[in-house]
Design a protein around this motif. Structure first.
Motif: not given
Length: 570
Positions: A155-168
């Motif tokens: 729930l605390l993952l930023e939208e700006s990190t959406a381009n990261l692979s799921a592993q990271f």
């Protein structure tokens, strides 16, 4: 532990942008400053005055361990920060912010150990942050009881990190890796990782130095284990690290093997006696592992064999490293490598609390090289860790300098130590490399006379054999006839001596040694197989067919899979 080179470019692009964004409003360029400062070599006494110890007052052992460490190192007790945190190893992000990060940050500011300007509001994780930071703290030491790792919160993952692979795209990690960034700028993300400016650097920017904390912990399964670590670390600094090196390669990725082999080369260059295991199997009781001053290997999920033994003699100050994704998921359990290392008596080790991926794990060769150069453990950890806000954890006294004492000084001051013979063996190896075999043999012979030991006898016998002096080699080893009982850590060494003697025409003596070994109780299964197989060959050569057949049969029985238990009453 997967290899994620293909994700690195995207990941580091994100991280660089992430830092730039969070620094835009402050005027600081954490990763982009143009000047650097050197990391000065300071004495432990100087460093100790500025260190910070962090304990958990909710853990009954934490404060007493912290106070003991402070007394032993001359750290003012006023430098101990007491938190009121959960006593469990894994906490939530909210618990981390409320009970660890914010109280610790405020304690550093209130005590004026850090000078800074607080941001006006907490970040999305609930952390208080500093817009400006200046400090002179060399190390922060987390004591047993301080939580170990932070659970992921999607729930605390930023939208700006959406381009990261799921592993990271995770915000779990070690408490240690987050505290390293306690002073980082506002909006520093907990998602993925942040490149460590200290990694493989002899100097870093002044801005980086003021924004980062170097963190290790003193932790382990029991209070006694941790107190033992502290005291044995100081003992090792007095006389220097003594023992052998053991290097176990054969992991799933070539890069990891390369790192561990490089660490082995560094130990060899320092004249340590060394054994390599290069197959896919892990080292176990069939391998020599007496006096393991340096152990580096991979890739087993749980500690095994000698590392789970309750009473295996480990030299004071020993360095242990086992590269595995989950080597530090707990430090209270002896099933994990970090817990097992500390329980057994190792004083310096590193590992991971969650999956780190290979490129973002500690570099063992960097860690060992800095220690060998006379540096301390805290610096070595910082130099060997590629990432912060990630999964790494380091257990050990950051002030520990295992090679503060030179080999020459060690040989003068170590008389009477349990492991003195191994310092002499290092000197023998040095003389072989830098002087001559004659001088090495003369020195080895004199040391064997004054401090006889199995390890020294075997090394001297090897020297003679290399010079085609088999009678002299055999003569050195004849003293073993007076020994009928051996320490478990010497079983494999004794087996090697038996094989050495057999090869040089002393079959009867070798046969008797095997008989003595096989009379020992509670032998490990793999060691038993090795002894039965080796003994059977020698028994046959000694015209003892009945014993040879029996030992061979015992070996085959042990190697056979167990008979499955009947099911459904059949």
């Amino acid at each position: 532990m997967f290899n994620f080179n293909r994700y690195s470019r995207v990941l580091f692009s994100f991280l660089k942008e992430g830092w730039s964004v969070c620094l835009t409003g402050t005027g600081y360029a954490l990763l982009l400053v143009s000047f650097t400062i050197s990391l000065p070599a300071q004495t432990n006494a100087v460093l100790a005055k500025e260190m910070v110890i962090v304990v958990n007052r909710n853990d009954p052992d934490s404060l007493s361990i912290g106070q003991h460490y402070a007394r032993q190192r001359g750290i003012p007790e006023s430098r101990i920060v007491q938190l009121s945190a959960p006593i469990k190893e894994t906490i939530t992000i909210a618990e981390y912010a409320k009970t660890v990060a914010n109280p610790l940050l405020n304690a550093l500011i209130e005590n004026e150990w850090v000078k800074g300007v607080k941001d006006r509001s907490k970040d999305a994780y609930g952390r208080e942050r500093l817009s400006v930071s200046i400090h002179n703290i060399p190390f922060v030491v987390l004591i047993k009881g301080v939580p170990l790792r932070i659970a992921n919160d999607p729930l605390l993952l930023e939208e700006s990190t959406a381009n990261l692979s799921a592993q990271f795209r995770v915000n779990n990690g070690s408490v240690d890796g987050e505290i390293a960034l306690l002073l980082a700028p506002p909006q520093t993300s907990m998602t993925a990782l942040v490149p460590n400016p200290y990694f493989e650097k002899s100097s870093i920017s002044s801005t980086d130095a003021n924004r980062l904390l170097r963190v290790t912990r003193l932790d382990g399964p029991t209070k006694a284990n941790v107190m033992n670590l502290i005291d044995r670390t100081l003992k090792a600094e007095e006389i220097g690290l003594m023992g052998r090196a053991y290097i176990d390669t054969g992991g799933p990725h070539a890069k990891g093997d390369e790192w561990i082999r490089a660490a082995g080369a560094i130990a060899e260059a320092a004249f340590f006696d060394i054994d390599y295991e290069t197959s896919k199997r892990a080292m176990n009781h069939r391998d020599r592992l007496d006096a393991p001053a340096i152990y580096m290997g991979w890739y087993r999920p749980h500690a095994q064999a000698q590392w789970r033994s309750p009473r295996w003699p480990v030299p004071p100050g020993a360095i242990g490293f086992h590269l595995h994704s989950f080597s530090g998921t707990s430090v209270r359990s002896t099933k994990t490598w970090l817990g097992a290392f500390v329980a057994q008596g190792y004083c310096a080790t590193v590992g991971n609390v969650y999956e780190p991926y290979l490129e973002y794990t500690h570099r063992p060769q960097v860690l060992l090289a800095h220690l060998m150069s006379g540096g301390n453990f805290g610096e070595a950890v910082a130099l060997s860790t590629p990432s912060l806000s990630w999964q790494s954890v380091a257990i050990g006294d950051p002030l520990y300098r295992p090679f503060k004492v030179s080999l020459a000084e060690q040989l003068k001051s170590s008389e009477g130590s349990t492991f003195t013979a191994y310092a002499s063996i290092r000197e023998i190896n040095r003389m072989l490399a830098e002087e001559s075999s004659e001088s090495a043999i003369a020195y080895a012979r004199s040391k064997f006379i004054s401090q006889p030991s199995l390890a020294l006898a075997y090394r001297l016998a090897q020297l003679y054999a290399n010079e085609a002096k088999d009678p002299e080699a055999v003569e050195v080893l004849k003293f073993i006839r007076f020994m009928s009982k051996f320490s478990p850590d010497d079983f494999v060494l004794v087996q090697k001596i038996a094989n050495f003697l057999h090869k040089r025409g002393e079959g009867e003596r070798a046969f008797n040694i095997y008989k003595n070994l096989l009379e020992e109780r509670d032998l490990d299964k793999q060691l038993k197989i090795s002894l039965f197989e080796g003994g059977a060959r020698i028994a046959a050569a000694q015209n003892e067919p009945v014993i040879a057949s029996r030992w061979d049969l015992e070996a085959r029985k042990l190697k056979s899979p167990p008979t499955p238990k009947p099911t459904n009453g059949k």
